[in-house]
Design a protein around this motif. Structure first.
Motif, short mmCIF file in Angstrom:
data_model
loop_
_atom_site.label_atom_id
_atom_site.label_comp_id
_atom_site.label_asym_id
_atom_site.label_seq_id
_atom_site.Cartn_x
_atom_site.Cartn_y
_atom_site.Cartn_z
N PHE A 185 66.01 52.06 82.94
CA PHE A 185 65.10 51.64 84.13
C PHE A 185 65.59 50.26 84.67
CE2 PHE A 185 62.18 54.53 82.01
CZ PHE A 185 61.63 55.36 83.10
N GLU A 214 65.12 55.16 87.84
CA GLU A 214 65.66 55.31 86.49
C GLU A 214 67.07 56.27 86.85
OE1 GLU A 214 63.73 58.48 83.01
OE2 GLU A 214 62.92 58.41 85.03
N THR A 223 63.56 55.39 76.89
CA THR A 223 64.12 54.15 77.43
C THR A 223 64.98 53.46 76.60
OG1 THR A 223 62.18 52.87 76.95
CG2 THR A 223 62.07 54.17 79.26
N ASP A 229 58.71 58.62 85.16
CA ASP A 229 59.84 59.05 84.70
C ASP A 229 59.96 60.37 84.37
OD1 ASP A 229 58.32 59.46 82.24
OD2 ASP A 229 59.08 57.55 81.50
N HIS A 242 56.80 54.38 89.89
CA HIS A 242 57.38 55.38 89.66
C HIS A 242 57.00 56.11 88.35
CE1 HIS A 242 61.40 57.18 88.78
NE2 HIS A 242 61.32 57.00 87.38
#
Length: 371
Positions: free
Chosen positions: A370, A364, A1, A323, A321
């Motif tokens: 994000f 994403e 991220t 990733d 969610h």
């Protein structure tokens, strides 16, 4: 991220466009952060740009955007040049102050807007087509818009059933009209899904679940085995199972062939709560269930639950969610975002630079950001 550039910190993300630019909501208007992340441009009242609640990119026009406000209707903006061009769109009766409840971009490039008391609007290349009762729409307040595998657009309304619009954009069918004296209540549509292709499932407030196959309706309510007749969430798993999240009866799996409840789970089975707001399937096949009282995982081993006592920053779970690394991200009401990795929750809140501690959706992008 990745961490946002300082210019965008604390701002609410609205959209990432095809060019990779990211759009944020400002106190007045919007701001565009270039794909490189080193330039930011504001568009506000001086440019006639309103402050939108949501934003859509025009699939047919480069640099064209739809700005969706909470009470001031729709505006269309061309924002790719030195001088922005903005146009507000009234309803056929001239009304400029209206609410957009739902929006959809279909595979044909049409943009659909469900309007509060204004029916349904279809737009392509600035050509407006409005669907109201005069065109056969069952009600002027539209609550859900869904495109099925065949390209038919399904439109849920506020207690007047669901409408199917065919490929020629005529009202093809109006299904599930109000039933006088129905003890379960009128069919106020909250959610729509499809499984298998060609079979639609419609969740309602008080009217339970309806399966629609070739125009034939089969209704599944509390008295038919559904845990609760108020359906808040519908989810089609990869194996085609339709999972139903109810307001007070927990979670149910429906046999899509027979329209019967196959299995149900509630707090007695270990579910975090009986009001299911979100359902998500991870890559390993497990289902994750969000409720206002915690997070649950359902797999072959049964139900496992986490609450604030196990480290969630807030037990009110709104979004889930997974990733690309397999890490789970949990959006909460009031507790920001939680990263769940190795059995441990790590909260990310406004104190860490998050724009807001209420997280309702998680996406994403291809760069690992994000939103």
């Amino acid at each position: 991220t990745h961490r946002l550039p300082a210019a965008a910190a604390g701002q609410r993300m609205l959209l990432e466009d095809r060019a990779g630019a990211r759009w944020f909501r400002r106190t007045s208007g919007v701001a565009r952060l270039g794909a490189s992340g080193d330039s930011m441009r504001d568009f506000g009242p001086a440019d006639s740009v309103p402050r939108p609640a949501r934003m859509l990119e025009d699939p047919a026009v480069e640099g064209g955007y739809w700005l969706i406000t909470t009470s001031d209707g729709l505006s269309y903006a061309l924002l790719d040049g030195s001088r922005p061009v903005v146009r507000r769109y009234p309803l056929p009766d001239g009304n400029l102050r209206y609410r957009v409840r739902a929006e959809l971009v279909d595979r044909g490039g049409n943009v659909w807007f469900g309007i509060d008391a204004g029916g349904l609007v279809r737009v392509k290349r600035n050509l407006f087509t409005t669907y109201t009762a005069a065109e056969g729409l069952s009600h002027g307040v539209t609550t859900a818009v869904y495109e099925d595998s065949r390209g038919t657009v399904w439109v849920g309304t506020n207690c007047y059933g669901v409408n199917a619009i065919d490929l020629q954009r005529a009202i093809a069918r109006h299904l599930k009209p109000p039933l006088t004296g129905d003890p379960e209540g009128d069919p106020c549509v909250f959610s729509i899904t499809e499984s298998p292709p060609g079979t639609m499932w419609v969740g309602t407030w008080g009217g339970g679940l309806t399966r629609i196959t070739a125009g034939r309706l089969e209704r599944l309510r509390h008295r038919d085995g559904l845990p609760d007749s108020v359906v808040l969430a519908l989810f089609t798993a990869r194996d085609g199972t339709v999972w139903v999240g109810t307001n007070g009866g927990g979670l149910a799996a429906v046999d899509r062939a027979r329209a019967k409840v196959r299995v149900a789970y509630d707090t007695g089975d270990g579910l975090a709560g009986n009001s299911v707001r979100s359902i998500y399937q991870a890559r390993d096949g497990a289902l994750w269930i969000g409720t206002p009282t915690g997070l649950s995982r359902l797999d072959d081993g049964g139900v496992t639950t986490w609450t604030a006592a196990q480290g969630l920053s807030s037990a009110h779970v709104r979004a889930i969610h997974e990733d690309s690394d397999g890490t789970l991200w949990i959006g909460t009401y009031g507790g920001g975002l939680n990263r769940f990795q190795g059995g441990k929750f790590t909260p990310i809140t406004r104190a860490d630079g998050l724009a807001e501690d209420v997280v309702s959706t998680i996406l994403e992008d291809a760069d690992g950001y994000f939103w």
